[in-house]
Design a protein around this motif. Structure first.
Motif, PDB file in Angstrom:
ATOM      1  N   GLU A  86      50.733  43.868  39.759  1.00 39.42           N
ATOM      2  CA  GLU A  86      51.000  43.619  41.178  1.00 39.42           C
ATOM      3  C   GLU A  86      49.858  42.876  41.861  1.00 39.42           C
ATOM      4  OE1 GLU A  86      53.420  46.765  39.546  1.00 39.42           O
ATOM      5  OE2 GLU A  86      51.227  46.572  39.676  1.00 39.42           O
ATOM      6  N   GLY A  87      48.717  42.812  41.194  1.00 37.59           N
ATOM      7  CA  GLY A  87      47.571  42.076  41.708  1.00 37.59           C
ATOM      8  C   GLY A  87      47.447  40.678  41.122  1.00 37.59           C
ATOM      9  N   ILE A  88      48.487  40.215  40.461  1.00 40.61           N
ATOM     10  CA  ILE A  88      48.528  38.867  39.880  1.00 40.61           C
ATOM     11  C   ILE A  88      49.565  38.045  40.633  1.00 40.61           C
ATOM     12  CG2 ILE A  88      49.014  37.502  37.820  1.00 40.61           C
ATOM     13  CD1 ILE A  88      46.508  39.094  37.463  1.00 40.61           C
ATOM     14  N   TRP A  89      49.255  36.783  40.885  1.00 41.97           N
ATOM     15  CA  TRP A  89      50.200  35.856  41.479  1.00 41.97           C
ATOM     16  C   TRP A  89      50.138  34.563  40.695  1.00 41.97           C
ATOM     17  CZ3 TRP A  89      54.384  36.209  43.842  1.00 41.97           C
ATOM     18  CH2 TRP A  89      54.961  35.120  44.531  1.00 41.97           C
ATOM     19  N   ALA A  90      51.255  33.851  40.595  1.00 46.71           N
ATOM     20  CA  ALA A  90      51.291  32.595  39.848  1.00 46.71           C
ATOM     21  C   ALA A  90      52.127  31.575  40.594  1.00 46.71           C
ATOM     22  CB  ALA A  90      51.854  32.815  38.442  1.00 46.71           C
ATOM     23  N   ALA A  91      51.878  30.295  40.280  1.00 49.14           N
ATOM     24  CA  ALA A  91      52.606  29.200  40.920  1.00 49.14           C
ATOM     25  C   ALA A  91      52.497  27.969  40.034  1.00 49.14           C
ATOM     26  CB  ALA A  91      52.048  28.929  42.316  1.00 49.14           C
ATOM     27  N   ASN A  92      53.017  26.849  40.536  1.00 49.50           N
ATOM     28  CA  ASN A  92      53.049  25.613  39.766  1.00 49.50           C
ATOM     29  C   ASN A  92      51.682  24.932  39.805  1.00 49.50           C
ATOM     30  OD1 ASN A  92      56.066  25.240  39.022  1.00 49.50           O
ATOM     31  ND2 ASN A  92      56.083  25.844  41.169  1.00 49.50           N
TER      32      ASN A  92
END
Length: 366
Positions: A86-92
């Protein structure tokens, strides 16, 4: 009569960001990993994409928790720091991660602060989110001057501080004490301030250089970004990510576009992460090639910035453009970037670095 376009005033006359893309034998200008994925990685990625393709009539998992779990597992192995999915975020790409941060925490009436010289896209993220952009100067050796940095945070009261470690284009790593000082100063900013440590080149840091991930547990206003473009050799896959407190990640979920991370991108990233040990094995050889390049340049009387990245900033040249052009004329493309008089070369294969050295000897008379 042709109607005019209502382009925002601050965008008028600007050119799109981008390094030169030229068809030459030796490409050492955009800090790519010179090693293509192995046949085994290609095969597993192809299988994963084929499976994802069967479901392309449906929207992708918009919160991509499986990918976030895999990224958290990788970070625990790479840095020894445990982060909840839940403390990870990702994108392009990490570019979009940075844009999400400025969309969430920047905006009209707010300020983003960084320390020059640094990554030339940072002011563009600020511009695109109508965030004021200010910089303070780094020390002469490109490290962060702690007193100057703390004073700049106090003076400008930014809502976002951007710190690259290793810094682009200089390669300079952020000293832990400097990071702690900036975090402490940011905690005193009225209304709050998010500190972003951009570790796009973090896997290339020298032994003994810590990651800012180690500071996460004690600083809920810290975000540490990474990318799969560099160490993983997946620049074409466009997958960047960050680690932060879950509350900070939840703020980014508000501003992201619906289903922003395609099912294909998620499949490619997860397949590559399953091969992280193999892909990371190349990092050691690139570090060794980088250190050998630093030594070679210094032995020829050039000034070289200390680097923990997969590139080297070197100089000084009275006419750096002439040197850049001379290398290009010999089939070697590097980057004319950073303070005047300096050039930056990405670390390539041994054969590519030999071609760079031979060309530089001819052009600069070393």
């Amino acid at each position: 009569m042709t109607p005019s376009l209502p382009l925002r005033p601050e965008l008028q006359g600007l050119e799109p960001y981008g390094a030169p893309q030229l068809d030459v034998p030796v490409l050492l200008n955009v800090n790519e990993n010179p090693y293509a994925p192995s046949d085994g990685v290609v095969a597993d990625v192809a299988r994963a994409v084929a499976e994802a393709t069967r479901g392309l009539n449906r929207y992708p998992d918009r919160d991509f928790l499986d990918l976030r779990r895999d990224l958290a597992t990788y970070l625990a192995r790479e840095s020894g720091v445990t982060v909840a999915p839940e403390g990870i975020w990702a994108a392009n790409g990490s570019n979009e991660v940075m844009l999400h941060l400025l969309q969430a925490f920047g905006g009209p009436g707010r300020t983003a602060l960084s320390f020059a010289p640094t990554y030339s896209m940072y002011p563009e993220y600020a511009r695109d989110t109508s965030t004021a952009w200010v910089t303070a100067q780094r020390a002469e050796d490109f490290t962060l001057d702690v007193d100057r940095a703390v004073a700049a945070v106090a003076e400008h009261a930014p809502s976002v501080v951007l710190l690259a470690s290793p810094n682009n284009p200089t390669g300079t790593a952020l000293a832990p004490a400097a990071g702690e000082a900036v975090l402490a100063a940011a905690a005193r900013v009225p209304g709050g301030c998010v500190v972003v440590v951009d570790e796009a080149y973090g896997e290339f840091r020298r032994e003994g250089t810590p990651s800012a991930l180690e500071l996460l547990a004690d600083h809920p206003h810290l975000a540490v970004s990474r990318t799969m473009s560099k160490a993983f050799g997946l620049a074409g896959a466009r997958l960047g990510y960050l680690a932060a407190a879950p509350a900070l990640v939840d703020a980014l979920r508000v501003v992201r576009l619906p289903y922003h991370l395609s099912a294909v991108t998620q499949a490619v990233a997860r397949a590559a992460l399953a091969h992280s040990d193999e892909l990371m094995a190349q990092v050691g050889s690139l570090r060794a090639e980088r250190d050998a390049t630093v030594t070679w340049l210094r032995e020829r009387g050039l000034t070289v910035a200390e680097t923990d990245a997969n590139f080297v900033l070197f100089g000084m040249f009275d006419d750096r453009h002439a040197v850049w052009q001379g290398l290009l004329d010999r089939g070697v493309l590097i980057r004319e970037v950073g303070p005047d008089g300096w050039l930056r070369v990405s670390i390539g294969t041994p054969a590519e670095m030999t071609a760079f050295q031979d060309a530089l000897v001819e052009v600069a008379g070393l």
